[in-house]
Design a protein around this motif. Sequence first.
Motif: not given
Length: 116
Positions: A29-57
Amino acid sequence: MRRLKVEPDVLYVDEGSVLTSAGKGAALDLSLHIVRNDYGAAVANELARRLVVVPHRAGGQAQFAGAPLSRGDGVGNTLAALHEWALDRLHEPLTVQGAVARIKRAADEDGDCTGA
């Protein structure tokens, strides 16, 4: 010297230069938060989809898992005994062999015939 405040009921904390998480799942969750802050929600959501995890908690929510409970099959009691054994010996080197011996003793005490 920096003072720390422990927040036991959150997934992760982002204090700018200090970021920390509550465990393995929360680290994702923290890693996705960092990616979201640095690269935006679209990139974080794509990464979450590839990891098969919830995009944002959000970090401020409590973890779902509560305190470990005994499973009623002796395993929970055996692990609790190992945990207590290890905590009582933090002042000395702990070995895998010592832990295995404690698990076997706890299993014998519980009447578990698997031999752990």
